[in-house]
Write a protein that holds these residues in place. Structure first.
Motif, PDB file in Angstrom:
ATOM      1  N   VAL A 135      -2.244   7.599  -1.191  1.00 30.69           N
ATOM      2  CA  VAL A 135      -0.956   6.879  -1.118  1.00 30.69           C
ATOM      3  C   VAL A 135      -0.149   7.640  -0.257  1.00 30.69           C
ATOM      4  CG1 VAL A 135       1.047   6.432  -2.543  1.00 30.69           C
ATOM      5  CG2 VAL A 135      -1.206   6.036  -3.574  1.00 30.69           C
ATOM      6  N   LEU A 136      -0.012   8.944  -0.259  1.00 27.73           N
ATOM      7  CA  LEU A 136       0.675   9.962   0.925  1.00 27.73           C
ATOM      8  C   LEU A 136       0.230   9.456   2.209  1.00 27.73           C
ATOM      9  CD1 LEU A 136       1.012  13.271  -1.349  1.00 27.73           C
ATOM     10  CD2 LEU A 136       3.131  11.477  -0.915  1.00 27.73           C
ATOM     11  N   PHE A 137      -1.063   9.447   2.179  1.00 20.58           N
ATOM     12  CA  PHE A 137      -1.582   9.143   3.461  1.00 20.58           C
ATOM     13  C   PHE A 137      -1.162   8.071   4.083  1.00 20.58           C
ATOM     14  CE2 PHE A 137      -5.156   7.297   5.972  1.00 20.58           C
ATOM     15  CZ  PHE A 137      -5.310   8.148   6.904  1.00 20.58           C
ATOM     16  N   CYS A 138      -1.149   6.997   3.446  1.00 22.23           N
ATOM     17  CA  CYS A 138      -0.592   5.648   3.946  1.00 22.23           C
ATOM     18  C   CYS A 138       0.799   5.794   3.829  1.00 22.23           C
ATOM     19  CB  CYS A 138      -1.158   4.590   2.898  1.00 22.23           C
ATOM     20  SG  CYS A 138      -2.907   4.364   2.796  1.00 22.23           S
ATOM     21  N   VAL A 139       1.487   6.151   3.170  1.00 25.76           N
ATOM     22  CA  VAL A 139       3.038   6.120   3.205  1.00 25.76           C
ATOM     23  C   VAL A 139       3.454   7.015   4.569  1.00 25.76           C
ATOM     24  CG1 VAL A 139       5.190   6.998   2.176  1.00 25.76           C
ATOM     25  CG2 VAL A 139       3.535   5.842   0.749  1.00 25.76           C
ATOM     26  N   GLY A 140       2.819   7.925   4.811  1.00 31.14           N
ATOM     27  CA  GLY A 140       3.058   8.944   6.076  1.00 31.14           C
ATOM     28  C   GLY A 140       2.951   8.151   7.124  1.00 31.14           C
ATOM     29  N   PHE A 141       2.105   7.273   7.152  1.00 26.99           N
ATOM     30  CA  PHE A 141       1.698   6.465   8.522  1.00 26.99           C
ATOM     31  C   PHE A 141       2.633   5.296   8.708  1.00 26.99           C
ATOM     32  CE2 PHE A 141      -1.084   2.940  10.256  1.00 26.99           C
ATOM     33  CZ  PHE A 141      -1.229   3.306  11.561  1.00 26.99           C
ATOM     34  N   ALA A 142       3.000   4.898   7.561  1.00 24.57           N
ATOM     35  CA  ALA A 142       3.903   3.437   7.635  1.00 24.57           C
ATOM     36  C   ALA A 142       4.868   3.314   8.622  1.00 24.57           C
ATOM     37  CB  ALA A 142       4.546   3.231   6.134  1.00 24.57           C
ATOM     38  N   PRO A 143       5.662   4.746   8.742  1.00 30.07           N
ATOM     39  CA  PRO A 143       6.867   4.486   9.671  1.00 30.07           C
ATOM     40  C   PRO A 143       6.343   4.252  11.037  1.00 30.07           C
ATOM     41  CG  PRO A 143       7.306   6.310   8.301  1.00 30.07           C
ATOM     42  CD  PRO A 143       5.971   5.721   8.093  1.00 30.07           C
ATOM     43  N   LEU A 144       5.031   4.608  11.376  1.00 32.15           N
ATOM     44  CA  LEU A 144       4.575   4.178  12.660  1.00 32.15           C
ATOM     45  C   LEU A 144       4.329   2.833  13.011  1.00 32.15           C
ATOM     46  CD1 LEU A 144       3.617   6.150  15.030  1.00 32.15           C
ATOM     47  CD2 LEU A 144       1.197   5.944  14.151  1.00 32.15           C
ATOM     48  N   MET A 145       4.189   1.895  11.796  1.00 32.54           N
ATOM     49  CA  MET A 145       4.101   0.579  11.895  1.00 32.54           C
ATOM     50  C   MET A 145       5.515  -0.106  12.160  1.00 32.54           C
ATOM     51  SD  MET A 145       0.848   0.405  12.364  1.00 32.54           S
ATOM     52  CE  MET A 145       0.795  -1.500  12.416  1.00 32.54           C
ATOM     53  N   GLN A 146       6.332   0.312  11.224  1.00 31.51           N
ATOM     54  CA  GLN A 146       7.606  -0.210  11.172  1.00 31.51           C
ATOM     55  C   GLN A 146       8.574   0.830  10.731  1.00 31.51           C
ATOM     56  OE1 GLN A 146       8.064  -4.855  10.840  1.00 31.51           O
ATOM     57  NE2 GLN A 146       7.253  -3.962   8.971  1.00 31.51           N
ATOM     58  N   VAL A 157       3.528   0.791  -2.875  1.00 33.96           N
ATOM     59  CA  VAL A 157       3.118  -0.122  -4.114  1.00 33.96           C
ATOM     60  C   VAL A 157       1.757  -0.508  -3.417  1.00 33.96           C
ATOM     61  CG1 VAL A 157       3.378  -2.201  -5.017  1.00 33.96           C
ATOM     62  CG2 VAL A 157       5.407  -0.828  -4.594  1.00 33.96           C
ATOM     63  N   LEU A 158       1.375  -0.970  -2.294  1.00 35.62           N
ATOM     64  CA  LEU A 158       0.085  -1.559  -1.833  1.00 35.62           C
ATOM     65  C   LEU A 158      -0.819  -0.330  -1.794  1.00 35.62           C
ATOM     66  CD1 LEU A 158       1.395  -3.912   1.014  1.00 35.62           C
ATOM     67  CD2 LEU A 158       0.536  -4.465  -1.239  1.00 35.62           C
ATOM     68  N   ALA A 159      -0.506   0.961  -1.197  1.00 30.36           N
ATOM     69  CA  ALA A 159      -1.519   1.988  -1.034  1.00 30.36           C
ATOM     70  C   ALA A 159      -1.921   2.257  -2.420  1.00 30.36           C
ATOM     71  CB  ALA A 159      -0.969   3.093  -0.186  1.00 30.36           C
ATOM     72  N   SER A 160      -1.123   2.018  -3.529  1.00 29.42           N
ATOM     73  CA  SER A 160      -1.644   2.381  -5.079  1.00 29.42           C
ATOM     74  C   SER A 160      -2.781   1.701  -5.398  1.00 29.42           C
ATOM     75  CB  SER A 160      -0.362   2.187  -5.873  1.00 29.42           C
ATOM     76  OG  SER A 160       0.667   3.364  -5.623  1.00 29.42           O
ATOM     77  N   ILE A 161      -2.629   0.419  -4.941  1.00 29.03           N
ATOM     78  CA  ILE A 161      -3.638  -0.441  -5.089  1.00 29.03           C
ATOM     79  C   ILE A 161      -5.097  -0.105  -4.623  1.00 29.03           C
ATOM     80  CG2 ILE A 161      -4.509  -2.919  -5.084  1.00 29.03           C
ATOM     81  CD1 ILE A 161      -1.495  -3.743  -5.047  1.00 29.03           C
ATOM     82  N   ALA A 183     -10.539  -4.352  -1.098  1.00 20.23           N
ATOM     83  CA  ALA A 183      -9.128  -3.799  -1.089  1.00 20.23           C
ATOM     84  C   ALA A 183      -8.425  -4.668   0.095  1.00 20.23           C
ATOM     85  CB  ALA A 183      -9.391  -2.403  -0.294  1.00 20.23           C
ATOM     86  N   SER A 184      -9.102  -5.232   0.980  1.00 16.56           N
ATOM     87  CA  SER A 184      -8.242  -5.945   2.083  1.00 16.56           C
ATOM     88  C   SER A 184      -7.778  -7.295   1.295  1.00 16.56           C
ATOM     89  CB  SER A 184      -9.097  -6.366   3.388  1.00 16.56           C
ATOM     90  OG  SER A 184      -8.445  -7.155   4.052  1.00 16.56           O
ATOM     91  N   ILE A 185      -8.552  -7.890   0.446  1.00 14.13           N
ATOM     92  CA  ILE A 185      -8.288  -9.144  -0.444  1.00 14.13           C
ATOM     93  C   ILE A 185      -7.170  -8.997  -1.108  1.00 14.13           C
ATOM     94  CG2 ILE A 185      -9.030 -10.908  -1.910  1.00 14.13           C
ATOM     95  CD1 ILE A 185     -11.935 -10.768  -0.727  1.00 14.13           C
ATOM     96  N   THR A 186      -7.267  -7.788  -1.974  1.00 15.00           N
ATOM     97  CA  THR A 186      -5.995  -7.572  -2.830  1.00 15.00           C
ATOM     98  C   THR A 186      -4.604  -7.103  -2.208  1.00 15.00           C
ATOM     99  OG1 THR A 186      -7.971  -6.468  -4.205  1.00 15.00           O
ATOM    100  CG2 THR A 186      -5.539  -6.011  -4.948  1.00 15.00           C
ATOM    101  N   VAL A 187      -4.725  -6.264  -1.112  1.00 12.58           N
ATOM    102  CA  VAL A 187      -3.553  -6.051  -0.659  1.00 12.58           C
ATOM    103  C   VAL A 187      -2.909  -7.389   0.113  1.00 12.58           C
ATOM    104  CG1 VAL A 187      -2.778  -4.733   1.398  1.00 12.58           C
ATOM    105  CG2 VAL A 187      -4.228  -3.637  -0.414  1.00 12.58           C
ATOM    106  N   SER A 188      -3.838  -8.392   0.875  1.00 13.37           N
ATOM    107  CA  SER A 188      -3.354  -9.324   1.597  1.00 13.37           C
ATOM    108  C   SER A 188      -2.717 -10.090   0.464  1.00 13.37           C
ATOM    109  CB  SER A 188      -4.650 -10.147   1.975  1.00 13.37           C
ATOM    110  OG  SER A 188      -4.374 -11.182   2.452  1.00 13.37           O
ATOM    111  N   LEU A 189      -3.318 -10.381  -0.724  1.00 11.85           N
ATOM    112  CA  LEU A 189      -2.789 -11.300  -1.922  1.00 11.85           C
ATOM    113  C   LEU A 189      -1.354 -10.808  -2.205  1.00 11.85           C
ATOM    114  CD1 LEU A 189      -5.685 -12.389  -3.969  1.00 11.85           C
ATOM    115  CD2 LEU A 189      -4.510 -14.003  -2.800  1.00 11.85           C
ATOM    116  N   PRO A 210      -0.483  -0.062   6.840  1.00 12.35           N
ATOM    117  CA  PRO A 210      -0.685   1.188   6.453  1.00 12.35           C
ATOM    118  C   PRO A 210      -1.215   1.518   4.995  1.00 12.35           C
ATOM    119  CG  PRO A 210       1.685   0.376   7.271  1.00 12.35           C
ATOM    120  CD  PRO A 210       0.830  -0.734   7.269  1.00 12.35           C
ATOM    121  N   ALA A 211      -1.342   0.313   4.324  1.00 14.61           N
ATOM    122  CA  ALA A 211      -1.849   0.351   2.945  1.00 14.61           C
ATOM    123  C   ALA A 211      -3.405   0.447   2.918  1.00 14.61           C
ATOM    124  CB  ALA A 211      -1.710  -0.625   1.906  1.00 14.61           C
TER     125      ALA A 211
END
Length: 418
Positions: A135-146, A157-161, A183-189, A210-211
């Motif tokens: 979760v931290l890995f993805c959250v730390g990357f998130a600001p690079l996208m937006q 939330v999505l990275a927790s999934i 993972a991709s289907i779930t996060v996409s939905l 990011p997730a």
């Protein structure tokens, strides 16, 4: 593992122990071959020489054949191991053992015992810490996208999934086989139904990525390119095909989520929202990212400070160089500096292996996400943008691999010894 052993006489027992040791060493290195086949071959040959033997290897991404000659005898051991980078604590524990072997500070029997201990060692962190790390890995990357608060909390939330699925897959082998797709289907939905209802928050792909970054095969793509450049054509080609296969699983998962929700394919637009994150949050994001990397990939906690310095060095150099010579040139310069620094550090006794020092900084160069953006843009009907992203992916993958390779070459001692 099959060992061709002759009659047990004289030094046969030592030869058998050595052959088995080198085979298990090759298997463990193969399992952690995030840098490619060259490191496996070099380490096994060096260990064989240290014990008065020779070893010839044929290495593929998931298998190796080791031919050992010692004490007047010849044997071959064949091993299989799926390449991954999720137990880097084992690679860290292996380095001092290999240094002792190379410098004659351990006997074969003692080296064999220590290798067995490394193989049996449990993961350094419990499942819930690995989950938190993802979760931290993805959250730390998130600001690079937006660079928005919305991107950060939706990613949590999505990275927790995604993290929950990754942890569960360790106990469910059937899930592990299709993990990127599920993972991709779930996060996409969840993204399409709950978080991407208005363009004001940015495109759905930018919210999803990011997730899913934990599953994007940037390390495989870069390792494949480095192997091809180093002349390991079969290994590099197979690893490249596997990386593309993983990317396609992620892409298909996003498209399936689109079909299930009944949304138009044009819902996969790729427009960034207006940034509202302060500069201090962007600076701290790399700390969150590095802590997450340590926990998610089972790195020793004591390395955190060194890894964080390398991350900030890579980001700083890449950012400054990008302003001067553009994105591809900036990425190349960042990779050169990272490769040079990691190689020089790893050469010193007591320092971790080069792969551990490279990995967090490498992820900041964000290779694989461009492939995902390109594929999903194509699926959304944005053909020009999709092909632009895919073209940029190819260019940047090569730039990163070439930069890391050049950094390693610049760090070589004058006589070429690593």
């Amino acid at each position: 593992m099959s060992v061709d052993v002759g009659s047990p006489a004289g030094a046969a027992d030592t030869h058998e122990v050595l052959t088995a040791f080198l085979g298990r060493l090759a298997q463990l290195l193969l399992r952690n071959s995030g840098e490619g086949a060259e490191q496996v071959e070099s380490a096994v040959r060096t260990a064989a020489r240290a014990f008065g033997a020779t070893a010839d290897l044929v290495v593929l991404p998931e298998a190796a054949s080791v031919a050992v000659s010692s004490h007047g005898r010849n044997s071959t051991v064949n091993v299989r191991a799926f390449p991954e980078v999720f137990r880097l604590d084992q690679l860290a524990a292996l380095k001092p053992l290999l240094e002792d072997v190379e410098n004659g500070r351990t006997t074969l029997r003692e080296a064999d015992r220590r290798l067995a201990a490394v193989e049996r060692a449990p993961a350094p962190y419990p499942w819930w810490l690995k989950f938190a790390g993802i979760v931290l890995f993805c959250v730390g990357f998130a600001p690079l996208m937006q660079p928005t608060w919305y991107e950060v909390w939706t990613t949590a939330v999505l990275a927790s999934i995604g993290g929950g699925l990754a942890v569960a897959s360790e106990r469910l082998p059937r899930l592990a086989a299709v993990l990127p797709l599920i993972a991709s289907i779930t996060v996409s939905l969840v993204t399409l139904e709950a978080f991407a209802r208005t363009p004001a928050h940015g495109g759905p792909v930018l919210l999803m990525l990011p997730a899913l970054f934990f599953y994007v095969p940037g390390d495989y793509l870069s390792a494949a390119t480095a192997e091809l450049a180093a002349g390991f054509l079969s290994t590099g080609a197979v690893r490249l095909v596997y990386a593309v296969f993983l990317l396609l699983q992620l892409y298909v998962g996003v498209v399936i989520g689109l079909l299930i929700t009944g949304r138009s394919r044009h819902a996969l637009f790729d427009v960034a929202a207006h940034g509202d994150l302060p500069r201090w949050a962007l600076f701290l994001a790399w700390i969150v990212f590095t802590v997450g990397t340590v926990l998610a990939f089972a790195m020793p906690w004591r390395l955190l400070t060194r890894l964080l310095l390398l991350v900030y060095l890579t980001v700083g150099v890449q950012t400054a160089a990008t302003k001067l010579i553009g994105e591809v040139g900036g990425t190349f310069v960042g990779a050169v500096v990272l490769g040079l620094a990691a190689t020089l550090l790893a050469r010193r006794p007591g320092q971790p292996p080069r792969l551990l020092l490279l990995l967090p900084g490498f992820f900041t160069l964000t290779v694989g996400s461009l492939g995902m953006r390109g594929l999903t843009a194509l699926a959304g009907g944005y053909v020009i943008a999709g092909f632009q992203d895919l073209g940029k992916l190819v260019t940047i993958v090569v730039a990163i691999a070439a930069g890391l390779l050049l950094g390693a070459v610049l760090a070589q001692r004058p006589h070429g010894h690593h």
